[in-house]
Design a protein around this motif. Structure first.
Motif, PDB file in Angstrom:
ATOM      1  N   ASN A 131       0.823  -1.195   0.000  1.00  0.00           N
ATOM      2  CA  ASN A 131       0.000   0.000   0.000  1.00  0.00           C
ATOM      3  C   ASN A 131       0.864   1.254   0.000  1.00  0.00           C
ATOM      4  O   ASN A 131       2.015   1.228   0.404  1.00  0.00           O
ATOM      5  N   GLU A 132       0.246   2.337  -0.415  1.00  0.00           N
ATOM      6  CA  GLU A 132       0.896   3.642  -0.352  1.00  0.00           C
ATOM      7  C   GLU A 132       0.762   4.153   1.089  1.00  0.00           C
ATOM      8  O   GLU A 132       0.437   3.383   1.983  1.00  0.00           O
ATOM      9  N   PHE A 133       0.937   5.440   1.288  1.00  0.00           N
ATOM     10  CA  PHE A 133       0.906   5.965   2.651  1.00  0.00           C
ATOM     11  C   PHE A 133      -0.420   6.626   2.991  1.00  0.00           C
ATOM     12  O   PHE A 133      -1.118   7.124   2.114  1.00  0.00           O
ATOM     13  N   LEU A 134      -0.726   6.622   4.275  1.00  0.00           N
ATOM     14  CA  LEU A 134      -1.908   7.323   4.771  1.00  0.00           C
ATOM     15  C   LEU A 134      -1.447   8.612   5.453  1.00  0.00           C
ATOM     16  O   LEU A 134      -0.546   8.584   6.274  1.00  0.00           O
ATOM     17  N   ASN A 135      -2.070   9.706   5.093  1.00  0.00           N
ATOM     18  CA  ASN A 135      -1.786  10.967   5.778  1.00  0.00           C
ATOM     19  C   ASN A 135      -2.832  11.191   6.856  1.00  0.00           C
ATOM     20  O   ASN A 135      -3.872  10.534   6.864  1.00  0.00           O
ATOM     21  N   LEU A 136      -2.564  12.134   7.740  1.00  0.00           N
ATOM     22  CA  LEU A 136      -3.513  12.466   8.794  1.00  0.00           C
ATOM     23  C   LEU A 136      -3.843  13.948   8.705  1.00  0.00           C
ATOM     24  O   LEU A 136      -2.946  14.781   8.860  1.00  0.00           O
ATOM     25  N   GLU A 137      -5.096  14.246   8.451  1.00  0.00           N
ATOM     26  CA  GLU A 137      -5.569  15.636   8.343  1.00  0.00           C
ATOM     27  C   GLU A 137      -4.639  16.458   7.456  1.00  0.00           C
ATOM     28  O   GLU A 137      -4.258  17.576   7.792  1.00  0.00           O
ATOM     29  N   GLY A 138      -4.273  15.868   6.326  1.00  0.00           N
ATOM     30  CA  GLY A 138      -3.511  16.620   5.334  1.00  0.00           C
ATOM     31  C   GLY A 138      -2.008  16.639   5.521  1.00  0.00           C
ATOM     32  O   GLY A 138      -1.294  17.102   4.645  1.00  0.00           O
ATOM     33  N   ASP A 139      -1.515  16.129   6.654  1.00  0.00           N
ATOM     34  CA  ASP A 139      -0.065  16.118   6.867  1.00  0.00           C
ATOM     35  C   ASP A 139       0.451  14.692   7.005  1.00  0.00           C
ATOM     36  O   ASP A 139      -0.256  13.805   7.457  1.00  0.00           O
ATOM     37  N   LYS A 140       1.699  14.526   6.637  1.00  0.00           N
ATOM     38  CA  LYS A 140       2.345  13.234   6.761  1.00  0.00           C
ATOM     39  C   LYS A 140       2.314  12.721   8.199  1.00  0.00           C
ATOM     40  O   LYS A 140       2.599  13.488   9.131  1.00  0.00           O
TER      41      LYS A 140
END
Length: 680
Positions: A324-333
RNA sequence: GGCGGGAUAGCUCAGUUGGUUAGAGCGUCGGAUUCAUAACCCGGAGGUCUCGAGUUCAAUUCUCGAUCCCGCUACCA
């Protein structure tokens, strides 16, 4: 492509590094999808193992231990425990969750190395390495800090500069210092073993590029990119004392490099689970091995570990490596060091009993094809308008009606109308679609398919209106409610891989004892005459204040980070006016400024220094438009030897202040001065 | 700069071996309904499928180029 038949499946999930808890990025990327896949296969009655464990070696753990004044073992014990509990709490159903500090792993990794060593699969190389004479040990990777030769950042580590991100060798650092004693290290000769990855390149190329074209585009593309660039020999040992000792007679103070040690953890964990039966999962041709990982791990699982397995010669290679690719949190890494994450253990405390809500949202929003963003608002919305409104509500309706009209006893189904048959036809079709999606690792779509069953149920009730018929045609109501309850039973099967806690709760309400995947699509799962319980809510609405509290917490972390970033660094070692005098710092006026071709960060300046002008190259292209600097006065060091960048000779260094966020701001006089004057 | 991945409705995403009106969920607007957690059900609006060129009878889909986002990599005195 023809489907291969496998008799058994071994599922692995990337080993979490035991220097912190797991967060939603890990869960969405690896553990939830791996768990869905495994639960699905189990439900189908297939022979499947799900193995995992903590990765507990490597330098960052020893550094963290040093910082806290505890032993590395203390650190890994702490996080192994937290991680293991989080996994259990979220229903990640490992058959074994062990660790790389286990005896089994030490023995397995050691034997693995020994076998390759004895087969002559390694290359020996002797080279110079930094050595701390007081601590009497070699300084690998993060045990040495110094000035980055690329960006001048003065707290770069021996393996990487965190300021500019460049990979380094410890010997590249300018002014290296031991992280243990603070002493200046010396160069000393040391011997290491290397895995000649280049030797396996043709075999890897054939295996991936020709035989596994079906892998996800990101995985396939990444592998191709590496293979086309050609593989280099890679060191498999390090001069450290935390890790698995190199099992060669007479070798002291060396351990297996963590990248070599960690993937063997999959093998040792399997062994720990099945001391006598593990081999068939790894070595027989009709075994299917699937590695679930994040995109940062593609090279290890698709190229390096397979090369190790090929070198051994007795193992099967993975059938697929869904990454999988990455998950961000509220728009930030998401960032462990900046505390920008939702930690699994904290979620379990803040949202007791809502494991499935997180599982649902992370799957619905999984970064399967590209990076994705987790927001609390989306979390709330998916809970309220999907889990509660569609799924939970349907179950509640069916059970409330059954209790109201039949006192909780499941009624008989009589003759089916055309509409009934049409509805049943529709929901029978769901099974095949769902299977196809899971088997191709499309969990996001698969979960939608399961939710579709609940939609069918809601529509069925809305269209047949049993609450109206109850006044005139009770026999018809019996049929309708029987079908509605059968749909409930189907839902508990379809959602079991995704939402195991809710499925179990639902089975409790329906008094269903066990479930089999093959029953999905059937309408005889529940026996007429049996009782169902009074409904309890399967999911509950999440109110705004709960979400606001989480957003507030994140806002607070952001504020804290800003404050923390402003902490000035400790004052450097004492210096004198004489040292300062050695630097010839002057002011110049920028005459021309342009971007350097084929470089992202470089600006080329023509500076009026009062002596006919000079060319200077500076790495600030990310922060300035070239035309904005023309006419500005800047400070530069005038007496450094010239240096080449991308073929341009730079005659000096422009001075900048580095702001808390890493932005570079050019330093100049506050008022106009004559070009060429000195800075004192 | 090189390489890899991505760009489709307000949001999250499907899809197209090139072929009539491009799909789903959420959101939004309207209607209907009351068994149900103000839920469900029906309907509407909403897209020059990132932009430009090429191949083709036909391109969102193939080719080339550009732009933006993510990752790896180079440069970053």
């Amino acid at each position: 492509m023809e489907e291969k038949k496998f008799k058994r499946t071994l599922v692995t999930a990337a080993l979490p590094y035991a220097n912190g808890p797991v967060h939603i990025g890990h869960l969405a990327g690896v553990y939830v999808p791996a768990d869905i896949y495994t639960r699905y296969l189990r439900l189908k009655g297939e022979d499947v193992l799900f193995v995992g464990g903590s990765d507990e070696h490597g330098v960052p753990i020893t550094i963290k231990a040093k910082k806290e004044g505890v032993t590395p073992q203390d650190i890994v014990d702490r996080y192994h425990h937290i991680i293991k509990e989080s996994m259990k709490g979220l229903g990640i159903s490992f058959d074994v969750y062990s660790r790389t500090t286990s005896e089994m792993h030490k023995r397995t990794a050691s034997d693995f190395f020994k076998k390759l060593y004895e087969k002559g699969e390694f290359i020996e190389k002797t080279g110079q390495q930094l050595y701390d004479e007081q601590a009497r040990q070699f300084l690998a990777d993060r045990y040495v800090t110094g000035t980055c030769p690329h960006c001048g950042f003065d707290h770069a580590y021996g393996d990487q500069c965190e300021s500019c991100g460049t990979s380094l060798n410890a010997t590249d650092l300018i002014g290296p210092k031991s992280a243990i004693t603070g002493n200046v290290p010396v160069l000393k000769e040391t011997k290491h073993w290397y895995m000649p990855l280049d030797k396996w390149e043709p075999a890897l190329r054939k295996w991936i590029l020709e035989e596994h074209k079906e892998w996800r585009p990101n995985v396939y593309g990444q592998c191709k990119s590496w293979l086309d660039d050609h593989l280099q020999p890679r060191a498999v040992t390090r001069d450290l004392d935390w890790g698995i000792p190199v099992p060669i007679d007479g070798v002291e103070g060396k351990v297996l490099y963590v990248w070599f040690d960690a993937p063997i953890g999959y093998i040792s964990n399997t062994k720990e689970l099945l001391p006598d039966g593990w081999e068939k999962y790894w070595k027989e041709k009709d075994s299917r091995i699937v590695h679930f990982i994040g995109k940062d791990n593609i090279v290890f699982h698709c190229l390096i570990f397979p090369a190790m397995l090929m070198a051994d010669g007795s193992y099967q290679l993975p059938e697929n490596v869904p990454s999988n690719e990455f998950l961000n949190l509220e728009g930030d890494k998401i960032s462990t060091s900046r505390n920008w994450a939702i930690w699994a253990n904290e979620y379990l405390e803040d949202f007791p009993g809502k494991q499935d809500v997180l599982r649902y949202v992370l799957t619905a929003n999984a970064p399967e094809t590209k990076d994705n963003d987790f927001t609390w608002k989306d979390f709330q919305q998916r809970n309220n308008s999907e889990l509660v409104a569609i799924y939970g509500n349907f179950i509640n309706r069916a059970l409330v009606l059954t209790n109201k009209y039949f006192d909780g006893v499941i009624p008989e189904a009589h003759d089916l109308t055309d509409y009934d048959k049409q509805t049943l036809e529709e929901f029978k079709g769901v099974k095949g679609i769902l299977e196809d999606n899971i088997e191709h690792f499309h969990f996001r779509e698969a979960q939608k398919d399961a939710m579709n069953l609940a939609r069918i149920g809601n529509k069925y009730l809305a269209d047949t209106e049993p609450w109206k018929l109850a006044k005139t045609d009770m026999a018809r109501v019996e049929t309708i409610m029987n079908i509605a309850l059968q749909i409930c039973a189907n839902l508990s099967i379809a959602f079991e891989p995704f939402l195991p806690f809710s499925s179990e709760k639902l089975r409790g309400m329906l008094n269903m004892e066990k479930i089999e995947w093959e029953k999905l699509g059937h309408i005889d799962i529940l026996k007429a005459g049996n009782k169902v319980e009074k409904p309890v809510l399967l999911f509950e609405k999440i109110e705004d204040d709960v979400i606001d509290a989480q957003l507030l917490r994140l806002e607070r972390i952001k504020q804290e980070n800003i404050i923390n970033n402003f902490t000035p660094r400790a004052i450097a070692t004492p210096s004198t006016i004489d040292d300062f005098g050695k630097l010839d710092i002057r002011v110049g006026t920028v005459l021309e400024c342009s971007k350097v071709k084929k470089a992202d960060k470089l600006l080329q300046f023509k500076v009026d220094d009062g002596l006919g002008g000079r060319t200077i190259v500076s790495g600030i292209a990310k922060f300035y438009e070239p035309e904005d600097l023309v006419g500005k006065q800047v400070c530069f060091i005038a007496n450094f030897p010239p240096r080449n960048f991308k073929g341009i000779e730079s005659q000096g260094m422009i001075l900048s202040a580095e702001d808390a966020d890493g932005r570079l701001i050019v330093i100049g006089p506050t008022g106009p001065v004559k070009p060429g004057v000195q800075v004192k």
